[in-house]
Design a protein around this motif. Structure first.
Motif, short mmCIF file in Angstrom:
data_model
loop_
_atom_site.label_atom_id
_atom_site.label_comp_id
_atom_site.label_asym_id
_atom_site.label_seq_id
_atom_site.Cartn_x
_atom_site.Cartn_y
_atom_site.Cartn_z
N THR A 200 0.74 -1.50 0.16
CA THR A 200 0.16 -0.06 -0.03
C THR A 200 0.92 1.42 -0.09
O THR A 200 2.50 1.13 0.01
N ASP A 201 0.46 2.53 -0.12
CA ASP A 201 1.05 3.28 -0.03
C ASP A 201 1.38 3.89 1.44
O ASP A 201 3.07 4.04 1.11
N ARG A 204 4.73 1.31 1.95
CA ARG A 204 5.68 1.64 1.00
C ARG A 204 5.97 3.49 1.32
O ARG A 204 7.41 3.26 1.77
N HIS A 382 12.19 2.82 -6.36
CA HIS A 382 10.69 3.44 -7.42
C HIS A 382 11.55 1.88 -7.66
O HIS A 382 10.17 1.43 -8.18
N LEU A 387 7.44 0.65 -7.90
CA LEU A 387 6.40 1.58 -8.62
C LEU A 387 6.53 2.69 -9.41
O LEU A 387 7.76 2.74 -10.42
N SER A 388 5.97 3.39 -10.03
CA SER A 388 5.86 4.39 -11.73
C SER A 388 6.14 5.40 -10.51
O SER A 388 5.85 5.95 -9.46
N THR A 390 4.49 8.49 -10.91
CA THR A 390 3.02 9.01 -9.30
C THR A 390 2.97 8.53 -8.56
O THR A 390 3.06 9.33 -7.91
N GLN A 391 3.54 7.01 -8.03
CA GLN A 391 3.59 6.72 -7.59
C GLN A 391 4.77 6.97 -6.53
O GLN A 391 4.96 7.00 -4.98
N VAL A 394 3.78 10.07 -5.39
CA VAL A 394 3.07 10.35 -3.98
C VAL A 394 4.11 9.16 -3.00
O VAL A 394 3.50 9.93 -1.03
N CYS A 395 4.63 8.23 -2.60
CA CYS A 395 4.72 7.98 -1.71
C CYS A 395 6.60 8.28 -1.01
O CYS A 395 6.13 8.73 0.05
#
Length: 463
Positions: A200-201, A204, A382, A387-388, A390-391, A394-395
């Motif tokens: 989950t965000d 992470r 990443h 992770l992308s 964007t992710q 955010v993370c």
């Protein structure tokens, strides 16, 4: 020495050291006159601390008189439990019992109102005398419960586990092997406590924040070193988290109750006190693994980390030589900017000045998040977390929130106790073992400080 209490457990523990105790499950004795369930016919007089000098001197006397060494390693397990999760407790009991090792399990229930106490007592009865279940009078916190477990034990070594960790099947055996090989050169041992894969965000973000670094520190295969040219020893660890930690049972050394009830700093203090007493380090056992779940089922919760840094404040009081000075962080600068802005507004009624400081604080926050995201990207999170872009952004921003909540806790514990001299200090979590880490932290703080305050001074000069 003994009056009318404690003599029988002393005999049991004395014989235990020489592998000469056995429990006869089919033999029972009932005291119909007094005993634990009835009123005693006399005043019970306990002998305090018989599990230390009296027991050790008795063991040494037998070794001398009969010219025989201690026959068995005594390694007890202490688990404070508020949740009283029977599945987890049974998992802990399922650790493989190594040959030549005597182990008693002490489960200390820290919630006297728990509906699972009766089930825990049933667990005690089914595993007696291998398992003891003790119930605290009130919810006093993990440290007080561990201290109760220490007092219940008479073993030479104690394995501390949290009630939400799942140790490996061989964890107990691996610690016993380490004690037999390196115990005379060590005050304790620590194994890695690993978290599940972050999915989950928020989990992470926790990984990226590095707040769980010390949980897995001992999993690193540090180079071994020689003590005398003959004995190859694992490298020292600064301390270990009590989720998965073995320490020598030491007279007068207990968990300090000044720390937060839910934990934060008490494990460091306990390790440092044990190391100081024995003049020997704690060593890593990389394969003695325990699995730890994410707190709050992986959902956002940072109050635990806030409490951790409050523990740092007490550690700086207790061990002033283990703190170091650094430049202000983003939380301290934002609080300073907010205080100046409000003061200038009250004194000058100038909204322009207030707006200037507000914009500077906003700049600091945005820059701090940006620098964190960039640092995580360069560290390859990443890729390791798949992770992308964007992710990763955010993370990374969420991990910055975790980090700054801990920094807020550090500030608050010093400010609320009027320890203003400690506000720009940090506790060295490596406890002097790795000086380059401290220098690296000071350097990173200095670089960020320059970027944070440069626009402020630039505008002041321009005006």
């Amino acid at each position: 020495v003994f009056s009318n209490q404690d003599g029988d457990p002393w005999v049991w523990e004395l014989y235990r050291k020489f592998n000469a105790t056995m429990f006869a499950a089919d033999a029972s004795l009932v005291n119909l006159t007094g005993g634990a369930e009835g009123e005693p016919r006399y005043e019970r007089v306990h002998l305090k601390n018989w599990k230390h000098d009296i027991l050790s001197n008795s063991v040494a006397h037998i070794c001398r008189e009969f010219n025989t060494p201690v026959q068995i390693l005594t390694l007890d397990v202490v688990v404070p439990t508020f949740r009283v999760n029977l599945a987890n407790l049974n998992h802990i009991l399922a650790m493989r019992q190594p040959e030549g090792v005597s182990t008693l399990y002490n489960f200390i229930v820290d919630d006297p109102s728990s509906p699972n106490i009766k089930h825990a007592k049933a667990l005690e009865e089914s595993h007696y005398p291998r398992v003891r279940v003790r119930v605290m009078d009130s919810n006093e916190g993990a440290s007080a419960a561990r201290n109760r477990g220490i007092r219940e034990s008479a073993a030479d070594w104690i394995l501390f586990l949290d009630d939400d960790v799942l140790p490996g099947e061989n964890t107990l055996a691996l610690y016993a092997e380490a004690i037999l090989k390196h115990g005379q050169y060590s005050a304790g041992f620590v194994g890695p406590t690993k978290f599940p894969m972050a999915t989950t965000d928020w989990t992470r973000a926790f990984v990226m924040s590095n707040l769980g670094y010390f949980y897995s520190l001992s999993s690193q295969k540090n180079p071994a070193w020689h003590t005398d040219g003959r004995n190859l020893l694992p490298a020292p660890a600064p301390w270990g988290v009590t989720a998965n930690l073995v320490l020598r049972r030491t007279k007068g050394v207990y968990f300090d109750l000044r720390f937060p009830k839910t934990g934060g700093g008490e494990d460091i203090a306990m390790c440092l006190e044990t190391v100081s007493f024995h003049k020997k380090p704690i060593r890593g056992v990389p394969d003695a693994i325990a699995q730890h779940p994410y707190w709050n089922d992986g959902e956002f919760s940072s109050w635990r980390f806030f409490a951790w840094t409050q523990g740092d404040g007490f550690l700086m009081d207790m061990y002033p030589t283990k703190k170091y000075v650094t430049l202000p962080n983003v939380v301290e600068l934002c609080l300073f900017g907010a205080a100046v802005a409000v003061l200038r507004l009250l004194l000058t009624r100038c909204m322009k000045t207030f707006g200037f400081y507000f914009c500077w604080i906003l700049y600091i926050i945005i820059l701090d998040i940006t620098m964190d995201i960039a640092e995580h990207w360069l560290q390859g999170f990443h890729q390791s977390l798949n992770l992308s872009a964007t992710q990763a952004i955010v993370c990374g921003a969420q991990s910055c929130l975790f980090k700054n909540h801990t920094e807020l806790g550090h500030f608050w514990i010093q400010f609320s106790r009027w320890r203003f001299a400690n506000i720009f200090c940090r506790f060295d979590w490596h406890c002097g073992i790795h000086p380059p880490v401290v220098r690296s932290e000071q350097t990173k703080a200095a670089i960020r400080f320059v970027f944070f305050v440069a626009p402020l001074f630039g505008l002041m000069i321009a005006n």
